[in-house]
Design an enzyme around this catalytic site. Structure first.
Site, PDB file in Angstrom:
ATOM      1  CE  LYS A 111      43.076  39.308  30.171  1.00 43.68           C
ATOM      2  NZ  LYS A 111      43.508  38.818  31.445  1.00 43.68           N
TER       3      LYS A 111
ATOM      4  CD  GLN B 157      46.303  38.153  33.675  1.00 39.99           C
ATOM      5  OE1 GLN B 157      45.738  39.078  33.108  1.00 39.99           O
ATOM      6  NE2 GLN B 157      45.970  36.883  33.471  1.00 39.99           N
TER       7      GLN B 157
ATOM      8  CG  ASP C 251      39.078  39.430  35.772  1.00 34.50           C
ATOM      9  OD1 ASP C 251      38.809  39.086  34.610  1.00 34.50           O
ATOM     10  OD2 ASP C 251      40.215  39.359  36.261  1.00 34.50           O
TER      11      ASP C 251
END
Ligand code: NAP
Length: 282
Positions: free
Chosen positions: A48, A92, A117
């Site tokens: 990322k 995460q 997300d």
């Protein structure tokens, strides 16, 4: 038939290149919160940040210890919600075992405007309305649709079979393709005679997490296959499809690795850019 390989790396590079000028202009910032040291998470986070670097996007890593309490994590989320310099952030997953069962609560605490997300109920719910309201779709479904678009694979009127119905991949990708006028069938654990259904697919999307679940005899000639699965196999990372037998019948197929993975990252970066655009509008 020789299947076209749908390279997610190539499509992701193209998508990231289109975002670069807007990133330069709007200067968004993406933050990743990591709790503990799960090696797979560390590797995804690296990818990322590499993509953030590629588009010139500011990014920051908040790395909390394994024994972080729910209170500390929720406090971190609240601070990121309140920080005007932070455009979007993700927590995460997976989280360490004591926090894992609190994921719904943690997702609920993220400001929908910063939920890049796209896992929260607000952004998921909006997607049900139409393509115009898919502002922050979950990253993997957003990446799959972008991949199909990059390779100009027609969706309208096609029979799409999605295997897997998770809230982060299967269900939202089914909705996004329904929004684009596909006829969608969703299969899961309790589906009877899976092969009879997968054989009807013009586009087959497999998001299960079971090595070689789909074999060549389960697909029709000419199918387009998007393999989302990521499984540890003897030879390394592998998808949910038996690549050799499925690719013999497919007209196009994603590799694993190098298919959906890079598109998921690029789609997350695009969500951060979109979040910034919408924050500036309001
Ligand atoms: P998940 O939450 O575990 O969901 C798996 C789904 O598969 C469930 O809906 C389950 O059905 C269904 N399923 C299980 N066994 C089945 C079977 N024999 N036949 C039909 N359906 C079956 O997984 P996920 O988060 O969606 O992820 C799926 C896979 O994609 C994993 O390998 C994950 O690592 C990978 N993934 C990759 C990326 C990427 O960027 N490349 C991103 C996200 C996920 P029930 O609902 O009935 O239990």
């Amino acid at each position: 038939m020789t299947a076209q390989i749908l390279s997610g790396r190539e499509a992701a590079d193209a998508l990231l290149a289109t975002l670069k000028p807007t990133v330069k202009n709007l200067d968004p910032k993406l933050v990743v919160v990591q709790v503990g040291d799960d090696p797979a998470s560390t590797s995804y986070i690296k990818q990322k940040f590499k993509s953030c670097e590629a588009v010139g996007m500011r990014s920051s890593h908040i790395h909390l210890p394994e024994n972080t309490t729910l209170e500390t994590l929720m406090d971190t989320v609240a601070k990121l919600n309140a920080d005007p310099d932070v455009t979007g952030f993700i927590v995460q997953v997976p989280l360490p075992a004591p926090l894992q069962s609190h994921i719904p609560e943690i997702i609920r605490a993220i400001d929908p405007k910063k939920d890049i997300d796209g896992f929260g109920a607000y952004n998921l719910g909006k997607m049900f309305l139409s393509t115009e309201f898919e502002h922050l779709p979950p990253a993997t479904p957003g990446g799959i649709v972008a991949l199909l678009e990059h390779y100009k694979i027609p969706i309208k009127g096609k029979h799409v079979v999605v295997v897997g119905r998770s809230n982060t991949v299967g269900k939202p990708v089914a909705i996004m393709l329904l929004n684009r006028d596909a006829t969608v069938t969703v299969c899961h654990h309790h589906t009877q005679d899976l092969a009879a259904i997968t054989r009807q697919a013009d586009i087959l999307i497999v998001a299960v997490g079971k090595f070689n679940l789909i074999t060549g005899d389960m697909v029709k000639q000419g199918v387009v296959v998007i393999d989302v699965g990521m499984n540890k196999a003897e030879k390394g990372l592998a998808g949910d499809c038996d690549f050799e037998t499925v690719a013999k019948k497919a007209s196009a197929i994603t590799p694993v690795p190098g298919g959906v993975g890079p598109m998921t990252v690029a789609s997350l970066i695009r969500n951060c850019v979109r979040a910034k655009e919408r924050q500036l509008q309001k």
